[in-house]
Design a protein around this motif. Structure first.
Motif, PDB file in Angstrom:
ATOM      1  N   VAL A  37      -2.980  10.879   1.651  1.00 38.00           N
ATOM      2  CA  VAL A  37      -1.657  11.719   0.759  1.00 38.00           C
ATOM      3  C   VAL A  37      -1.560  10.990  -0.332  1.00 38.00           C
ATOM      4  O   VAL A  37      -1.673  11.797  -1.399  1.00 38.00           O
ATOM      5  CB  VAL A  37      -0.606  11.631   1.903  1.00 38.00           C
ATOM      6  CG1 VAL A  37       0.472  12.072   0.700  1.00 38.00           C
ATOM      7  CG2 VAL A  37      -0.488  12.255   2.921  1.00 38.00           C
ATOM      8  N   THR A  38      -1.938   9.920  -0.504  1.00 37.20           N
ATOM      9  CA  THR A  38      -1.665   9.258  -1.851  1.00 37.20           C
ATOM     10  C   THR A  38      -2.838   9.527  -2.830  1.00 37.20           C
ATOM     11  O   THR A  38      -2.636   9.779  -4.103  1.00 37.20           O
ATOM     12  CB  THR A  38      -1.728   7.641  -1.741  1.00 37.20           C
ATOM     13  OG1 THR A  38      -0.534   7.170  -0.891  1.00 37.20           O
ATOM     14  CG2 THR A  38      -1.548   6.873  -3.028  1.00 37.20           C
ATOM     15  N   ILE A  39      -4.045   9.499  -2.283  1.00 33.99           N
ATOM     16  CA  ILE A  39      -5.264   9.919  -3.072  1.00 33.99           C
ATOM     17  C   ILE A  39      -5.001  11.439  -3.420  1.00 33.99           C
ATOM     18  O   ILE A  39      -5.437  11.870  -4.560  1.00 33.99           O
ATOM     19  CB  ILE A  39      -6.539   9.767  -2.372  1.00 33.99           C
ATOM     20  CG1 ILE A  39      -6.644   8.190  -1.980  1.00 33.99           C
ATOM     21  CG2 ILE A  39      -7.674  10.546  -3.005  1.00 33.99           C
ATOM     22  CD1 ILE A  39      -7.942   8.078  -1.455  1.00 33.99           C
TER      23      ILE A  39
ATOM     24  N   MET B 103       0.981  -1.378   0.080  1.00 32.08           N
ATOM     25  CA  MET B 103      -0.129  -0.195  -0.022  1.00 32.08           C
ATOM     26  C   MET B 103       0.826   1.297  -0.233  1.00 32.08           C
ATOM     27  O   MET B 103       0.732   2.324  -0.788  1.00 32.08           O
ATOM     28  CB  MET B 103      -0.910  -0.255   1.263  1.00 32.08           C
ATOM     29  CG  MET B 103      -1.618   1.144   1.558  1.00 32.08           C
ATOM     30  SD  MET B 103      -2.959   1.216   2.616  1.00 32.08           S
ATOM     31  CE  MET B 103      -2.079   0.959   4.091  1.00 32.08           C
ATOM     32  N   PHE B 104       2.035   1.277   0.830  1.00 29.06           N
ATOM     33  CA  PHE B 104       2.834   2.322   0.937  1.00 29.06           C
ATOM     34  C   PHE B 104       3.652   2.552  -0.161  1.00 29.06           C
ATOM     35  O   PHE B 104       4.114   3.810  -0.503  1.00 29.06           O
ATOM     36  CB  PHE B 104       3.461   2.318   2.413  1.00 29.06           C
ATOM     37  CG  PHE B 104       2.580   2.635   3.359  1.00 29.06           C
ATOM     38  CD1 PHE B 104       1.616   3.698   3.651  1.00 29.06           C
ATOM     39  CD2 PHE B 104       2.610   1.262   4.457  1.00 29.06           C
ATOM     40  CE1 PHE B 104       0.991   3.844   4.812  1.00 29.06           C
ATOM     41  CE2 PHE B 104       1.684   1.757   5.308  1.00 29.06           C
ATOM     42  CZ  PHE B 104       1.011   2.724   5.612  1.00 29.06           C
ATOM     43  N   SER B 105       4.201   1.435  -0.625  1.00 26.51           N
ATOM     44  CA  SER B 105       4.746   1.550  -2.110  1.00 26.51           C
ATOM     45  C   SER B 105       4.156   2.171  -3.145  1.00 26.51           C
ATOM     46  O   SER B 105       4.883   2.800  -4.051  1.00 26.51           O
ATOM     47  CB  SER B 105       5.563   0.066  -2.279  1.00 26.51           C
ATOM     48  OG  SER B 105       4.437  -0.817  -2.447  1.00 26.51           O
ATOM     49  N   ILE B 106       2.718   1.642  -3.065  1.00 31.29           N
ATOM     50  CA  ILE B 106       1.901   2.479  -4.151  1.00 31.29           C
ATOM     51  C   ILE B 106       1.892   3.725  -4.104  1.00 31.29           C
ATOM     52  O   ILE B 106       2.213   4.627  -5.156  1.00 31.29           O
ATOM     53  CB  ILE B 106       0.487   1.788  -4.362  1.00 31.29           C
ATOM     54  CG1 ILE B 106       0.638   0.130  -4.615  1.00 31.29           C
ATOM     55  CG2 ILE B 106      -0.235   2.511  -5.319  1.00 31.29           C
ATOM     56  CD1 ILE B 106      -0.466  -0.462  -4.429  1.00 31.29           C
TER      57      ILE B 106
ATOM     58  N   MET C 208       7.068   1.526   4.633  1.00 28.44           N
ATOM     59  CA  MET C 208       6.873   0.167   3.780  1.00 28.44           C
ATOM     60  C   MET C 208       7.741  -0.979   4.578  1.00 28.44           C
ATOM     61  O   MET C 208       7.614  -2.060   4.473  1.00 28.44           O
ATOM     62  CB  MET C 208       7.852   0.399   2.694  1.00 28.44           C
ATOM     63  CG  MET C 208       7.242   1.002   1.316  1.00 28.44           C
ATOM     64  SD  MET C 208       8.218   1.050   0.005  1.00 28.44           S
ATOM     65  CE  MET C 208       8.874   2.872  -0.247  1.00 28.44           C
ATOM     66  N   GLN C 209       8.204  -0.596   5.829  1.00 30.53           N
ATOM     67  CA  GLN C 209       8.819  -1.702   6.792  1.00 30.53           C
ATOM     68  C   GLN C 209       7.688  -1.739   8.022  1.00 30.53           C
ATOM     69  O   GLN C 209       7.684  -1.010   8.759  1.00 30.53           O
ATOM     70  CB  GLN C 209      10.140  -1.073   7.333  1.00 30.53           C
ATOM     71  CG  GLN C 209      11.090  -0.907   6.231  1.00 30.53           C
ATOM     72  CD  GLN C 209      12.504  -0.405   6.870  1.00 30.53           C
ATOM     73  OE1 GLN C 209      12.397   0.014   8.329  1.00 30.53           O
ATOM     74  NE2 GLN C 209      13.431  -0.180   6.196  1.00 30.53           N
TER      75      GLN C 209
ATOM     76  N   PHE D  11       4.339   5.966  -2.472  1.00 31.77           N
ATOM     77  CA  PHE D  11       5.628   6.256  -2.911  1.00 31.77           C
ATOM     78  C   PHE D  11       5.748   6.246  -4.521  1.00 31.77           C
ATOM     79  O   PHE D  11       6.224   7.231  -5.007  1.00 31.77           O
ATOM     80  CB  PHE D  11       6.698   5.419  -2.432  1.00 31.77           C
ATOM     81  CG  PHE D  11       8.043   5.925  -2.679  1.00 31.77           C
ATOM     82  CD1 PHE D  11       8.462   7.151  -2.138  1.00 31.77           C
ATOM     83  CD2 PHE D  11       9.019   5.265  -3.334  1.00 31.77           C
ATOM     84  CE1 PHE D  11       9.819   7.762  -2.175  1.00 31.77           C
ATOM     85  CE2 PHE D  11      10.230   5.740  -3.552  1.00 31.77           C
ATOM     86  CZ  PHE D  11      10.554   6.804  -3.090  1.00 31.77           C
ATOM     87  N   ALA D  12       5.146   5.332  -5.114  1.00 30.35           N
ATOM     88  CA  ALA D  12       5.281   5.261  -6.601  1.00 30.35           C
ATOM     89  C   ALA D  12       4.540   6.497  -7.202  1.00 30.35           C
ATOM     90  O   ALA D  12       5.015   6.955  -8.138  1.00 30.35           O
ATOM     91  CB  ALA D  12       4.713   4.032  -7.352  1.00 30.35           C
ATOM     92  N   ILE D  13       3.284   6.668  -6.893  1.00 32.54           N
ATOM     93  CA  ILE D  13       2.556   7.909  -7.140  1.00 32.54           C
ATOM     94  C   ILE D  13       3.285   9.150  -6.816  1.00 32.54           C
ATOM     95  O   ILE D  13       3.293  10.006  -7.738  1.00 32.54           O
ATOM     96  CB  ILE D  13       1.272   7.626  -6.657  1.00 32.54           C
ATOM     97  CG1 ILE D  13       0.293   6.355  -7.425  1.00 32.54           C
ATOM     98  CG2 ILE D  13       0.162   9.102  -6.912  1.00 32.54           C
ATOM     99  CD1 ILE D  13      -1.054   6.461  -6.715  1.00 32.54           C
ATOM    100  N   CYS D  14       4.040   9.217  -5.747  1.00 38.43           N
ATOM    101  CA  CYS D  14       4.888  10.372  -5.417  1.00 38.43           C
ATOM    102  C   CYS D  14       6.035  10.606  -6.679  1.00 38.43           C
ATOM    103  O   CYS D  14       6.013  11.692  -7.123  1.00 38.43           O
ATOM    104  CB  CYS D  14       5.206  10.216  -4.166  1.00 38.43           C
ATOM    105  SG  CYS D  14       6.398  11.690  -3.410  1.00 38.43           S
ATOM    106  N   ILE D  15       6.586   9.549  -6.908  1.00 37.42           N
ATOM    107  CA  ILE D  15       7.543   9.749  -7.759  1.00 37.42           C
ATOM    108  C   ILE D  15       7.100  10.081  -9.169  1.00 37.42           C
ATOM    109  O   ILE D  15       7.690  10.970 -10.004  1.00 37.42           O
ATOM    110  CB  ILE D  15       8.410   8.236  -7.906  1.00 37.42           C
ATOM    111  CG1 ILE D  15       9.277   7.954  -6.644  1.00 37.42           C
ATOM    112  CG2 ILE D  15       9.321   8.394  -8.979  1.00 37.42           C
ATOM    113  CD1 ILE D  15       9.802   6.741  -6.533  1.00 37.42           C
ATOM    114  N   ILE D  16       5.876   9.549  -9.592  1.00 38.23           N
ATOM    115  CA  ILE D  16       5.403   9.823 -10.644  1.00 38.23           C
ATOM    116  C   ILE D  16       4.948  11.277 -10.946  1.00 38.23           C
ATOM    117  O   ILE D  16       5.262  11.926 -11.918  1.00 38.23           O
ATOM    118  CB  ILE D  16       4.199   8.826 -11.086  1.00 38.23           C
ATOM    119  CG1 ILE D  16       4.818   7.599 -11.440  1.00 38.23           C
ATOM    120  CG2 ILE D  16       3.349   9.543 -12.464  1.00 38.23           C
ATOM    121  CD1 ILE D  16       3.562   6.574 -11.687  1.00 38.23           C
TER     122      ILE D  16
END
Length: 107
Positions: free
Chosen positions: A89-91, A1-4, A57-58, A6-11
């Protein structure tokens, strides 16, 4: 969930940046600086870095200690609060990313 998240933040950072090297450096800073500074033992920033993407992520770190947050007089467990905040935040990142990617032209 948190890696997704982070990926959206990178994009999002990559789509806002004009230079690809600049986006690589910014994303690397977001990912590695909290880990490097916490290894030096800077205790003043420990709580700030505890809620970064790399530590989210940990998952096992959330269950080492029993911590609760007092939200409007109700005690809520730390993993629940942190999960809700990071999903929010991801949303927000995804909502910011959508109009930016819509304007980009495929070449």
């Amino acid at each position: 969930m948190f890696s997704i998240g982070f990926a959206i933040c990178i994009i999002l950072i990559s789509s806002l940046s004009k230079n690809s090297m600049q986006s690589i450096i910014i994303c690397s800073i977001i990912f590695f600086v909290p880990m490097i500074l916490s290894s030096f033992g800077i205790s003043a920033l420990e709580n700030f870095f505890r809620y970064g993407y790399i530590y989210m992520m940990q998952v096992d770190q959330f269950f080492l200690d029993f911590k609760v947050f007092n939200i409007f007089g109700t005690f809520v467990l730390e993993p629940i609060v942190v999960s809700i905040v990071f999903v929010s935040v991801t949303i927000i990142f995804a909502l910011l990313l959508h109009p930016i990617q819509k304007r980009k032209q495929v070449s």
